[in-house]
Write a protein that holds these residues in place. Structure first.
Motif, PDB file in Angstrom:
ATOM      1  N   GLY A  32       0.752  -0.928   0.075  1.00 32.96           N
ATOM      2  CA  GLY A  32      -0.009  -0.031   0.050  1.00 32.96           C
ATOM      3  C   GLY A  32       0.985   1.313  -0.094  1.00 32.96           C
ATOM      4  N   TYR A  33       1.970   1.251  -0.606  1.00 35.15           N
ATOM      5  CA  TYR A  33       2.951   2.176  -0.613  1.00 35.15           C
ATOM      6  C   TYR A  33       2.362   3.562  -0.832  1.00 35.15           C
ATOM      7  CZ  TYR A  33       3.120   1.672  -5.632  1.00 35.15           C
ATOM      8  OH  TYR A  33       2.741   1.407  -6.848  1.00 35.15           O
ATOM      9  N   ALA A  34       1.380   3.512  -1.862  1.00 40.18           N
ATOM     10  CA  ALA A  34       0.691   4.908  -2.209  1.00 40.18           C
ATOM     11  C   ALA A  34      -0.118   5.579  -1.308  1.00 40.18           C
ATOM     12  CB  ALA A  34      -0.071   4.813  -3.451  1.00 40.18           C
ATOM     13  N   ILE A  35      -0.348   4.789  -0.102  1.00 40.62           N
ATOM     14  CA  ILE A  35      -1.380   5.124   0.980  1.00 40.62           C
ATOM     15  C   ILE A  35      -0.336   5.379   2.275  1.00 40.62           C
ATOM     16  CG2 ILE A  35      -3.229   4.875  -0.110  1.00 40.62           C
ATOM     17  CD1 ILE A  35      -3.294   2.361   1.727  1.00 40.62           C
ATOM     18  N   VAL A  36       0.793   5.123   2.484  1.00 41.23           N
ATOM     19  CA  VAL A  36       1.628   5.010   3.621  1.00 41.23           C
ATOM     20  C   VAL A  36       1.497   6.580   4.274  1.00 41.23           C
ATOM     21  CG1 VAL A  36       3.823   5.027   4.512  1.00 41.23           C
ATOM     22  CG2 VAL A  36       3.094   3.480   2.918  1.00 41.23           C
ATOM     23  N   ASP A  37       1.245   6.768   5.563  1.00 44.53           N
ATOM     24  CA  ASP A  37       1.040   7.861   6.349  1.00 44.53           C
ATOM     25  C   ASP A  37       1.979   8.225   6.988  1.00 44.53           C
ATOM     26  OD1 ASP A  37       0.104   9.737   8.022  1.00 44.53           O
ATOM     27  OD2 ASP A  37      -1.827   8.892   8.553  1.00 44.53           O
ATOM     28  N   ASP A  38       2.742   9.149   6.684  1.00 42.29           N
ATOM     29  CA  ASP A  38       4.015   9.708   7.383  1.00 42.29           C
ATOM     30  C   ASP A  38       3.981   9.667   8.903  1.00 42.29           C
ATOM     31  OD1 ASP A  38       5.611   9.856   5.103  1.00 42.29           O
ATOM     32  OD2 ASP A  38       5.286  12.058   4.867  1.00 42.29           O
TER      33      ASP A  38
END
Length: 124
Positions: free
Chosen positions: A82-88
Motif C-alpha cells: 500500500g505504498y501509495a497510502i503510507v501515512d508519514d
C-alpha cells in the motif's frame, strides 16, 4: 535446513536499532522533509515485519512473546503493498513511540533463546 529463530530476532533488533539511529535528534518535520530518511525508515520496518512474519511461520510458539507482532506484520504489508497510502505520521509514531516496546520484547526473547541454546551455540 531451517533458519535459527534467533537470526530473525537479530534482524528485528538490528533493523529497529537502525530506525532509532535514523530518527534520533530528528523531528517529525525533519522526517517529512527528508525523502531519504523516510525511505530508510520504511525499509527497516519492512525488514522487521518480514522477519517477524517468517518467525511466526516457522516458530509460531515464539511470536506471542512479541506484543502486537501481527500488527507489525500488517504494517509491513501496508508499507510494501500500500505504498501509495503510507501515512508519514503513522510511520513516525511507530518509530518514536512503539519501536522501543518491540525491541524490548525481541531482546528478551533472544536472550531466553540464547540461554536455552546448547553450550557453545550462541551465534544465531
Amino acid at each position: 535446513m531451517q533458519r535459527d529463530p534467533r537470526a530473525w530476532l537479530f534482524d528485528v533488533i538490528q533493523a529497529g536499532e537502525r530506525v532509532q539511529r535514523f530518527v534520533s535528534k530528528r523531528t517529525y518535520a525533519d522526517y517529512q522533509a527528508d525523502e531519504l530518511l523516510r525511505a530508510g525508515t520504511e525499509r527497516q520496518f519492512e525488514i522487521i515485519g518480514e522477519a517477524l512474519n517468517r518467525l511466526d511461520r516457522h516458530h509460531p510458539d515464539l511470536t506471542p512473546s512479541i506484543r502486537e507482532h501481527q500488527k507489525i506484520v500488517g504494517f509491513r504489508n501496508v508499507l510494501i503493498h500500500g505504498y501509495a497510502i503510507v501515512d508519514d505520521a503513522v510511520v513516525w509514531s511507530t518509530a518514536t513511540e512503539k519501536l522501543p516496546t518491540l525491541l524490548e520484547d525481541a531482546r528478551k526473547l533472544l536472550a531466553a533463546l540464547d540461554e536455552a541454546a546448547p553450550s557453545g551455540d550462541t551465534d544465531p
